[in-house]
Design a protein around this motif. Structure first.
Motif, PDB file in Angstrom:
ATOM      1  N   LYS A 175      -7.725 -37.347   7.733  1.00 24.90           N
ATOM      2  CA  LYS A 175      -8.040 -36.023   7.191  1.00 24.90           C
ATOM      3  C   LYS A 175      -6.779 -35.335   6.654  1.00 24.90           C
ATOM      4  O   LYS A 175      -6.845 -34.572   5.683  1.00 24.90           O
ATOM      5  CB  LYS A 175      -8.671 -35.144   8.279  1.00 24.90           C
ATOM      6  N   THR A 206     -21.072 -40.776   1.680  1.00 29.27           N
ATOM      7  CA  THR A 206     -22.049 -40.355   0.670  1.00 29.27           C
ATOM      8  C   THR A 206     -21.810 -40.988  -0.701  1.00 29.27           C
ATOM      9  O   THR A 206     -22.763 -41.489  -1.317  1.00 29.27           O
ATOM     10  CB  THR A 206     -22.083 -38.829   0.571  1.00 29.27           C
ATOM     11  N   ASP A 246     -19.435 -37.206   4.698  1.00 29.58           N
ATOM     12  CA  ASP A 246     -18.840 -36.892   3.390  1.00 29.58           C
ATOM     13  C   ASP A 246     -18.213 -38.115   2.740  1.00 29.58           C
ATOM     14  O   ASP A 246     -18.294 -38.297   1.520  1.00 29.58           O
ATOM     15  CB  ASP A 246     -17.777 -35.790   3.551  1.00 29.58           C
ATOM     16  N   ASN A 247     -17.607 -38.976   3.550  1.00 30.52           N
ATOM     17  CA  ASN A 247     -16.906 -40.133   2.990  1.00 30.52           C
ATOM     18  C   ASN A 247     -17.819 -41.333   2.767  1.00 30.52           C
ATOM     19  O   ASN A 247     -17.452 -42.250   2.021  1.00 30.52           O
ATOM     20  CB  ASN A 247     -15.720 -40.511   3.871  1.00 30.52           C
ATOM     21  N   GLN A 304     -18.701 -34.406  10.234  1.00 31.20           N
ATOM     22  CA  GLN A 304     -19.053 -34.368   8.824  1.00 31.20           C
ATOM     23  C   GLN A 304     -18.143 -35.252   7.979  1.00 31.20           C
ATOM     24  O   GLN A 304     -18.539 -35.701   6.894  1.00 31.20           O
ATOM     25  CB  GLN A 304     -18.993 -32.913   8.323  1.00 31.20           C
ATOM     26  N   TYR A 305     -16.955 -35.536   8.468  1.00 31.22           N
ATOM     27  CA  TYR A 305     -16.030 -36.427   7.758  1.00 31.22           C
ATOM     28  C   TYR A 305     -16.697 -37.770   7.469  1.00 31.22           C
ATOM     29  O   TYR A 305     -16.536 -38.332   6.385  1.00 31.22           O
ATOM     30  CB  TYR A 305     -14.769 -36.623   8.596  1.00 31.22           C
TER      31      TYR A 305
END
Length: 321
Positions: free
Chosen positions: A229, A280, A277-278, A273-274
């Motif tokens: 991150k 998707t 998000d990665n 959520q990381y």
């Protein structure tokens, strides 16, 4: 008052709970798992602690709808046995149902794979509570899974939902199952840590994380995700490879099962959520469009309670059959 007993049996600790028939929690506690003498005392210890807590709550075992238990190992549902739960010491076939009934009377006892039970928990009270078609993927030391279709657990001939052993890379790392390239070898905590140590040997990946690993410092998945991150080059490469393997696995699952929800649980899913998000962009590239539009990727909500709630939900489902 009728009630249900739910058990989530682990190699270190057994989590237990008493539930009302609508899965309201009456009592919850833990018991250390005694793995000495090949786990010979595990069931007797569980039966004794159940007796004690039932009596303490002024309940009667005659009113118990049943005991549900999630267990590691290979489950023989017809015989009511577990084999190969090596972290419990159960290397031979253990007559779980017979042992419970010998100590607690002839009340119904149901056992199921621990990941399947966690899926039933998220279905009943967690992220999948509004879904009839759901897949839970547990990302921990290994990768497990449970598949719910039309509100029912899919078990196939006994081993459906072994998502961790879907192939993600041809000729990839050797897996503990004996195959190569299983998604578990890349997307589990074990796999992520192995990737980090391997990549740290490559001089192209100069970063703070690389220096820590080369210096022999302990790192865990959380620190790797946090480093990614923050833009750490090594961590970014590790997580990119891991999440590509996982995303391709999810893509194939959506094509086969067309679920409403895929729920991510386990320690690795604490990245939150990381992960979503990665993954998707990869899902958008490789997933059949109609199925992708219909599925939601979400995070598990029940944490350590998924197992006991799911075990109780197993009893509810079985009692209706």
């Amino acid at each position: 008052m009728e009630f249900i007993v739910g058990i989530d049996l682990g190699g270190t600790t057994a989590k237990l709970a008493l539930f009302s028939l609508d899965l309201g929690k009456i009592d919850q506690w833990q018991l250390p798992t005694d793995t000495t003498d090949h786990g010979a005392n595990i069931i007797s210890n569980l039966a004794q602690t159940i007796k004690e807590h039932v009596e303490a709550k002024h309940l009667d075992l005659k009113n118990c709808l049943g005991i549900g238990m999630g267990s590691p190992g290979a489950i023989n549902r017809k015989r009511g046995t577990v084999t190969g739960a090596y972290n419990l010491g159960w290397d031979n076939e253990i007559a779980v149902v017979d042992q419970f009934q010998a100590r607690l009377g002839q009340l119904p006892v149901y056992i199921e794979n621990d990941a399947n039970v966690a899926a039933l928990g998220e279905l009943a009270k967690g992220a999948g509570s509004k879904s009839q078609n759901m897949i839970l993927i547990t990302l921990g030391t290994g990768v497990g899974g449970g598949i719910i279709s039309q509100g029912e657990l899919l078990i196939g001939q006994g081993s459906a939902g072994e998502i961790g052993h879907m192939t993600s890379e041809v000729d990839g790392y050797l897996c503990t199952c004996g195959s190569r390239g299983c998604v578990e070898t890349l997307a589990s905590a074990t796999g992520i840590l192995r990737l980090s140590k391997e990549y740290a040997k490559d001089p192209r990946y100069e970063s703070l994380l690389a220096k820590q690993i080369r210096a022999g410092e302990d790192v865990d998945v959380k620190s790797i995700v946090d480093a990614a991150k923050a833009g750490d080059k090594l961590a970014e490469q590790v997580m990119a490879r891991s999440l590509q393997a996982l995303a391709l696995c999810l893509s194939q699952l959506t094509c086969i099962f067309n679920p409403e929800q895929i729920v991510l649980g386990g320690g690795v899913a604490n990245a939150g959520q990381y992960l979503i998000d990665n993954m998707t962009p990869i899902l958008k590239e490789y997933t059949y469009r109609p199925n992708l539009r219909q599925v939601k990727i979400s995070l598990a909500q029940l944490g350590n309670d998924a197992g006991v709630i799911g075990a109780a939900n197993l009893v509810r489902q079985k009692s209706k059959e």
